[in-house]
Design a protein around this motif. Structure first.
Motif, PDB file in Angstrom:
ATOM      1  N   LEU A  46       0.856  -1.177   0.000  1.00 17.16           N
ATOM      2  CA  LEU A  46       0.000   0.000   0.000  1.00 17.16           C
ATOM      3  C   LEU A  46       0.895   1.231   0.000  1.00 17.16           C
ATOM      4  N   PRO A  47       0.937   1.948  -1.105  1.00 23.05           N
ATOM      5  CA  PRO A  47       1.822   3.104  -1.115  1.00 23.05           C
ATOM      6  C   PRO A  47       1.263   4.206  -0.222  1.00 23.05           C
ATOM      7  N   VAL A  48       1.527   4.063   1.050  1.00 15.14           N
ATOM      8  CA  VAL A  48       0.965   5.033   1.981  1.00 15.14           C
ATOM      9  C   VAL A  48       1.881   6.247   2.116  1.00 15.14           C
ATOM     10  N   VAL A  49       1.347   7.373   1.833  1.00 17.93           N
ATOM     11  CA  VAL A  49       2.058   8.603   2.145  1.00 17.93           C
ATOM     12  C   VAL A  49       1.050   9.389   2.949  1.00 17.93           C
ATOM     13  N   ALA A  50       1.327   9.551   4.185  1.00 16.86           N
ATOM     14  CA  ALA A  50       0.276  10.120   5.012  1.00 16.86           C
ATOM     15  C   ALA A  50       0.841  10.888   6.183  1.00 16.86           C
ATOM     16  N   VAL A  51      -0.034  11.681   6.721  1.00 15.47           N
ATOM     17  CA  VAL A  51       0.265  12.362   7.965  1.00 15.47           C
ATOM     18  C   VAL A  51      -0.268  11.448   9.063  1.00 15.47           C
ATOM     19  N   VAL A  52       0.644  10.860   9.802  1.00 19.83           N
ATOM     20  CA  VAL A  52       0.259   9.837  10.761  1.00 19.83           C
ATOM     21  C   VAL A  52       0.176  10.426  12.162  1.00 19.83           C
ATOM     22  N   PRO A  53      -0.990  10.399  12.770  1.00 17.80           N
ATOM     23  CA  PRO A  53      -1.064  10.928  14.132  1.00 17.80           C
ATOM     24  C   PRO A  53      -0.336  10.005  15.101  1.00 17.80           C
ATOM     25  N   VAL A  54       0.504  10.557  15.933  1.00 16.62           N
ATOM     26  CA  VAL A  54       1.265   9.754  16.881  1.00 16.62           C
ATOM     27  C   VAL A  54       0.691   9.916  18.284  1.00 16.62           C
ATOM     28  N   MET A  55       0.299  11.135  18.607  1.00 18.65           N
ATOM     29  CA  MET A  55      -0.164  11.380  19.974  1.00 18.65           C
ATOM     30  C   MET A  55      -1.032  12.631  20.002  1.00 18.65           C
ATOM     31  N   HIS A  56      -2.079  12.585  20.786  1.00 19.10           N
ATOM     32  CA  HIS A  56      -2.902  13.772  20.969  1.00 19.10           C
ATOM     33  C   HIS A  56      -2.351  14.564  22.143  1.00 19.10           C
ATOM     34  N   LEU A  57      -2.038  15.816  21.910  1.00 19.29           N
ATOM     35  CA  LEU A  57      -1.625  16.672  23.011  1.00 19.29           C
ATOM     36  C   LEU A  57      -2.886  17.408  23.456  1.00 19.29           C
ATOM     37  N   HIS A  58      -2.768  18.361  24.360  1.00 15.37           N
ATOM     38  CA  HIS A  58      -3.999  19.022  24.804  1.00 15.37           C
ATOM     39  C   HIS A  58      -4.378  20.184  23.888  1.00 15.37           C
ATOM     40  N   GLU A  59      -5.549  20.728  24.086  1.00 19.57           N
ATOM     41  CA  GLU A  59      -6.030  21.929  23.390  1.00 19.57           C
ATOM     42  C   GLU A  59      -6.038  21.766  21.866  1.00 19.57           C
ATOM     43  N   GLY A  60      -6.364  20.589  21.367  1.00 17.10           N
ATOM     44  CA  GLY A  60      -6.473  20.405  19.924  1.00 17.10           C
ATOM     45  C   GLY A  60      -5.148  20.248  19.211  1.00 17.10           C
ATOM     46  N   LEU A  61      -4.066  20.247  19.980  1.00 18.23           N
ATOM     47  CA  LEU A  61      -2.758  20.034  19.352  1.00 18.23           C
ATOM     48  C   LEU A  61      -2.483  18.541  19.269  1.00 18.23           C
ATOM     49  N   GLU A  62      -1.758  18.163  18.210  1.00 16.12           N
ATOM     50  CA  GLU A  62      -1.356  16.765  18.154  1.00 16.12           C
ATOM     51  C   GLU A  62       0.041  16.643  17.587  1.00 16.12           C
ATOM     52  N   LEU A  63       0.617  15.494  17.848  1.00 12.20           N
ATOM     53  CA  LEU A  63       1.941  15.192  17.352  1.00 12.20           C
ATOM     54  C   LEU A  63       1.731  14.250  16.170  1.00 12.20           C
ATOM     55  N   VAL A  64       2.267  14.617  15.001  1.00 13.94           N
ATOM     56  CA  VAL A  64       2.093  13.738  13.839  1.00 13.94           C
ATOM     57  C   VAL A  64       3.454  13.420  13.249  1.00 13.94           C
ATOM     58  N   GLU A  65       3.473  12.360  12.452  1.00 13.08           N
ATOM     59  CA  GLU A  65       4.707  12.010  11.779  1.00 13.08           C
ATOM     60  C   GLU A  65       4.453  11.987  10.279  1.00 13.08           C
ATOM     61  N   VAL A  66       5.387  12.571   9.530  1.00 11.98           N
ATOM     62  CA  VAL A  66       5.271  12.578   8.079  1.00 11.98           C
ATOM     63  C   VAL A  66       6.607  12.133   7.508  1.00 11.98           C
ATOM     64  N   ARG A  67       6.571  11.110   6.665  1.00 13.97           N
ATOM     65  CA  ARG A  67       7.806  10.691   5.998  1.00 13.97           C
ATOM     66  C   ARG A  67       7.844  11.345   4.627  1.00 13.97           C
ATOM     67  N   LEU A  68       8.927  12.013   4.312  1.00 12.81           N
ATOM     68  CA  LEU A  68       8.974  12.786   3.078  1.00 12.81           C
ATOM     69  C   LEU A  68       9.150  11.877   1.857  1.00 12.81           C
ATOM     70  N   PRO A  69       8.188  11.881   0.938  1.00 17.61           N
ATOM     71  CA  PRO A  69       8.328  11.099  -0.285  1.00 17.61           C
ATOM     72  C   PRO A  69       9.162  11.880  -1.309  1.00 17.61           C
ATOM     73  N   GLU A  70       9.501  11.210  -2.415  1.00 17.03           N
ATOM     74  CA  GLU A  70      10.304  11.870  -3.448  1.00 17.03           C
ATOM     75  C   GLU A  70       9.647  13.147  -3.972  1.00 17.03           C
ATOM     76  N   THR A  71       8.334  13.117  -3.981  1.00 22.73           N
ATOM     77  CA  THR A  71       7.596  14.232  -4.558  1.00 22.73           C
ATOM     78  C   THR A  71       7.437  15.407  -3.592  1.00 22.73           C
ATOM     79  N   SER A  72       7.983  15.261  -2.393  1.00 16.56           N
ATOM     80  CA  SER A  72       7.730  16.281  -1.382  1.00 16.56           C
ATOM     81  C   SER A  72       8.332  17.636  -1.761  1.00 16.56           C
TER      82      SER A  72
END
Lengths: 131, 224, 156
Positions: free
Chosen positions: B130-156
């Motif tokens: 599955l060619p997944v290129v995504a913004v992956v949520p890692v953790m919810h912080l408070h007040e609507g903030l979250e920690l996400v992970e993004v792996r940069l693809p060639e097209t980035s």
């Protein structure tokens, strides 16, 4: 592991037979179930926690018996005893017979009180002595 | 690919959201009836009420034809049992979330791949298919903030730039860069981003799509 | 109550869905519209949703045929189409089909409860009532028809 009625009864009997027994339960108040003559060790702690198991002496154990109310907890702790600590004999109580059968195939000796109870009652019905 | 997720908490839900769509068939099994109904509404019916530790529930969910079973409940013992039952039914790939990192040892002995951040690792596990290129949520912080992970693809559009040059959504911040070799770095003014870098970003939940555009590029759709 | 030009009537075993087909045809006739009869095969998760469901398909065809006969009798020349599709659950499939056809109304038959005074609408009808973008008409079978021998019209 698990000082309920079954756990306490097993511990008392093995103790009387001269084995060195340690009972582990996360609720220390349940050690009150054991009769006054119990000569084994009591270890308050969660049997799924490796540190608690080590404090209870799992490294020196020849056998481990898991009889808490939770099938999955019993299985998890049994796997810890077997896979991580190499305990030779591991017996696990699993109420759900389907789950018990699968665990059994994974090399854990399982006992299902549900199946055993059903078998015994059917045998009584047929007029045979319970197994 | 048919993916069964056992446990419909925050982790299970965000994982399902990431995986839904495309050619994937997905099912979340959740013990709590109310939560299962809520998941059904949010995931186009891809939720089943039941205890995934019961062999009959997994069987009814079609575990025999599942390509991957991910056990992501909050209880490690349940996750172990789900994985063992799934393997018993012939599922080739099982994956467990470990809530207590020390338990990874036992899962390892049983040959079950584990992860602390389930979303991340499961996406990595299936990305060959599955060619997944995504913004992956890692953790919810408070007040609507979250920690996400993004792996940069060639097209980035971010490749070849420094973190400072990126057009990030408001209130977003690159907190950490993990290069393709797994080495983490704190972003410095002269850090140049390269393909395969994983950026750990603090952002607002509603900015995920915008963040994706900045770091992945507009060509990739976001169906979440 | 502007004209219901496009009507969707789901078909299931039982008299209630035949009543719904007839009602749908009558409504469509009034507005000079068309009726679609829809049968949804619910596929168990043990199988892919695209699995070959031959037996179910034959049953669906028979139910559609019976519903069409009732609808033709009630609709007098109204255009009637039928459709069969496979889904995990009938409710969402009905709602989706209604949206895709821009239906003005869904007419859904539900069985009467076997316990007088008590009525549970069933999961399919509940989903349709909760999610359909268009109007929903419920046709409930008369109580006297709800003898224990009758098959339930809507899926439980």
């Amino acid at each position: 592991m698990g000082c309920g009625r079954t756990g306490a009864a097993i511990a008392e009997r093995l103790d009387r037979e001269g084995h060195r027994v340690t009972v582990i339960d996360r609720d220390a108040s349940r050690f009150g179930r054991l009769d006054g003559g119990f000569g084994g060790r009591l270890a308050a702690g969660n049997g799924m926690d490796m540190e608690a198991l080590e404090r209870a002496g799992v490294r020196e154990a020849d056998a481990f018996i898991a009889v808490t109310q939770g099938d999955n907890r019993n299985f998890f702790a049994s796997q810890l005893a077997r896979e991580v600590y190499g305990v030779a004999r591991v017996i696990c109580r699993v109420k759900d017979p389907q789950r018990g059968e699968i665990f059994g195939r994974l090399g854990i000796d399982t006992y299902s009180p549900t199946s055993a109870g059903a078998d015994a009652m059917i045998a009584m019905l047929a007029g045979e002595a319970p197994a | 690919m048919y993916i069964i997720i056992a446990g419909g908490g925050k982790v299970g839900y965000s994982l399902a959201r990431e995986l839904q769509g495309g050619d994937n068939e997905l099912l979340v099994i959740e013990r709590d009836g109310e939560r299962a109904a809520e998941l059904g509404e949010r995931l186009e019916g891809a939720a089943l009420r039941g205890d995934a530790c019961e062999a009959s529930v997994l069987e009814g969910a079609g575990v025999r034809r599942a390509d991957l079973v991910a056990a992501v409940t909050g209880d490690d013992e349940d996750n172990l049992v789900v994985c063992e039952i799934a393997r018993h039914h012939g599922v080739a790939r099982v994956l467990a979330r470990v809530n207590d990192p020390r338990n990874a040892l036992l899962f390892g002995k049983r040959g079950i791949e584990t992860t602390v951040s389930a979303t991340d690792a499961i996406l990595a596990q299936i990305e060959q298919e599955l060619p997944v290129v995504a913004v992956v949520p890692v953790m919810h912080l408070h007040e609507g903030l979250e920690l996400v992970e993004v792996r940069l693809p060639e097209t980035s559009p971010a490749v070849g730039r420094t973190p400072r040059e990126l057009l990030l959504p408001p209130e977003s911040l690159v907190a950490l860069i993990v290069d393709s070799g797994g080495v983490p770095r704190i972003p410095a003014p002269d850090t140049t981003l390269t393909v395969g870098d994983a950026l750990v970003v603090v952002t607002r939940a509603e900015s995920r799509a915008m963040l994706g555009e900045a770091l992945i590029g507009g060509a990739h759709g976001f169906d979440t | 109550m502007a004209g219901f030009r496009s009507i969707l009537a789901p078909v299931a075993p039982g008299d209630a869905s035949l009543d719904a087909a007839a009602l749908g045809a009558a409504l469509a006739r009034q507005a000079g519209g068309a009726l679609t009869l829809l049968y949804v095969i619910e596929v168990d998760r043990r199988l892919p949703v695209t699995a070959d469901m031959e037996l179910e398909g034959r049953r669906g065809e028979e139910l559609l045929r019976r519903a069409r006969a009732r609808a033709e009798a009630a609709g007098g020349g109204v255009t009637i189409e039928d459709e069969m599709l496979q889904a995990r659950a009938a409710g969402p499939a009905i709602v989706e089909a209604a949206a895709a056809r821009e239906a003005d109304a869904i007419v859904l038959g539900v069985a009467a409860s076997l316990l007088p005074g008590r009525f549970a609408v069933g999961r399919t009808a509940e989903h349709v009532l909760g999610h359909a973008p268009c109007a929903v008409w419920i046709a409930r079978a008369p109580l006297e028809r709800a003898a224990p021998a009758a098959e339930p019209a809507a899926r439980p």
